[in-house]
Design a protein around this motif. Structure first.
Motif, short mmCIF file in Angstrom:
data_model
loop_
_atom_site.label_atom_id
_atom_site.label_comp_id
_atom_site.label_asym_id
_atom_site.label_seq_id
_atom_site.Cartn_x
_atom_site.Cartn_y
_atom_site.Cartn_z
N ARG A 35 39.03 -51.97 -3.06
CA ARG A 35 39.50 -50.58 -2.98
C ARG A 35 39.10 -49.88 -1.68
O ARG A 35 39.73 -48.91 -1.28
N ASN A 36 38.07 -50.34 -0.97
CA ASN A 36 37.64 -49.64 0.23
C ASN A 36 37.46 -50.56 1.43
O ASN A 36 36.81 -50.18 2.40
N TYR A 37 38.03 -51.76 1.41
CA TYR A 37 37.86 -52.69 2.52
C TYR A 37 38.54 -52.17 3.78
O TYR A 37 37.99 -52.28 4.88
N LYS A 38 39.73 -51.58 3.65
CA LYS A 38 40.44 -51.05 4.82
C LYS A 38 39.66 -49.89 5.44
O LYS A 38 39.56 -49.79 6.67
N LEU A 39 39.11 -49.03 4.62
CA LEU A 39 38.31 -47.92 5.14
C LEU A 39 37.05 -48.42 5.83
O LEU A 39 36.64 -47.87 6.86
N PHE A 40 36.44 -49.46 5.30
CA PHE A 40 35.25 -50.02 5.93
C PHE A 40 35.59 -50.63 7.29
O PHE A 40 34.85 -50.43 8.26
N MET A 41 36.69 -51.35 7.37
CA MET A 41 37.09 -51.93 8.65
C MET A 41 37.46 -50.84 9.65
O MET A 41 37.19 -50.96 10.85
N TYR A 42 38.07 -49.75 9.19
CA TYR A 42 38.37 -48.61 10.04
C TYR A 42 37.07 -48.00 10.57
O TYR A 42 36.95 -47.68 11.74
N PHE A 43 36.09 -47.86 9.71
CA PHE A 43 34.79 -47.32 10.09
C PHE A 43 34.12 -48.20 11.14
O PHE A 43 33.61 -47.72 12.15
N VAL A 44 34.14 -49.51 10.92
CA VAL A 44 33.51 -50.44 11.86
C VAL A 44 34.22 -50.42 13.21
O VAL A 44 33.58 -50.44 14.26
N SER A 45 35.55 -50.37 13.21
CA SER A 45 36.29 -50.35 14.47
C SER A 45 36.06 -49.04 15.23
O SER A 45 35.93 -49.05 16.46
N LEU A 46 35.99 -47.92 14.52
CA LEU A 46 35.69 -46.66 15.20
C LEU A 46 34.27 -46.65 15.75
O LEU A 46 34.02 -46.12 16.84
N LEU A 47 33.35 -47.24 15.03
CA LEU A 47 31.98 -47.33 15.50
C LEU A 47 31.88 -48.20 16.75
O LEU A 47 31.17 -47.86 17.70
N ALA A 48 32.62 -49.30 16.78
CA ALA A 48 32.65 -50.16 17.96
C ALA A 48 33.28 -49.44 19.15
O ALA A 48 32.79 -49.55 20.29
N ALA A 49 34.35 -48.68 18.92
CA ALA A 49 34.99 -47.92 19.99
C ALA A 49 34.04 -46.85 20.53
O ALA A 49 33.97 -46.63 21.75
N LEU A 50 33.29 -46.21 19.65
CA LEU A 50 32.32 -45.22 20.08
C LEU A 50 31.22 -45.85 20.92
O LEU A 50 30.81 -45.28 21.95
N CYS A 51 30.75 -47.02 20.53
CA CYS A 51 29.72 -47.72 21.31
C CYS A 51 30.25 -48.11 22.69
O CYS A 51 29.54 -47.97 23.69
N LEU A 52 31.49 -48.57 22.76
CA LEU A 52 32.09 -48.90 24.06
C LEU A 52 32.24 -47.66 24.93
O LEU A 52 31.98 -47.69 26.14
N TYR A 53 32.65 -46.55 24.34
CA TYR A 53 32.80 -45.30 25.09
C TYR A 53 31.46 -44.82 25.63
O TYR A 53 31.34 -44.47 26.80
N ILE A 54 30.44 -44.82 24.80
CA ILE A 54 29.12 -44.38 25.23
C ILE A 54 28.56 -45.30 26.30
O ILE A 54 27.99 -44.85 27.30
N GLY A 55 28.76 -46.60 26.14
CA GLY A 55 28.29 -47.56 27.15
C GLY A 55 28.99 -47.39 28.48
O GLY A 55 28.36 -47.42 29.53
N SER A 56 30.30 -47.19 28.44
CA SER A 56 31.04 -47.03 29.70
C SER A 56 30.71 -45.71 30.38
O SER A 56 30.58 -45.64 31.60
#
Length: 68
Positions: A35-56
């Motif tokens: 029931r929440n796998y898509k939301l979890f993957m969305y959360f993980v991908s947004l977290l990865a994008a935020l880490c890339l943004y902060i790193g860059s």
């Protein structure tokens, strides 16, 4: 004596039966399942994008300060 559908697993931490149980995330306070796998993957991908943004932006800031 409670009905449990097929392909469910019982999580001892949150005391729920989860369909297609993947794992329990303590820091999210929930189980990851069907029931929440898509939301979890969305959360993980947004977290990865935020880490890339902060790193860059950090690398850019260091490069600008080194050029001064």
């Amino acid at each position: 004596m409670i009905f449990r559908p097929q392909r469910t697993a019982h999580c001892n931490i949150c005391n729920n039966c989860v369909l297609n149980f993947d794992h329990h995330r303590v820091w999210l306070g929930t189980c990851i399942g069907r029931r929440n796998y898509k939301l979890f993957m969305y959360f993980v991908s947004l977290l990865a994008a935020l880490c890339l943004y902060i790193g860059s932006m950090s690398a850019l800031s260091v490069a600008v300060r080194a050029a001064e």
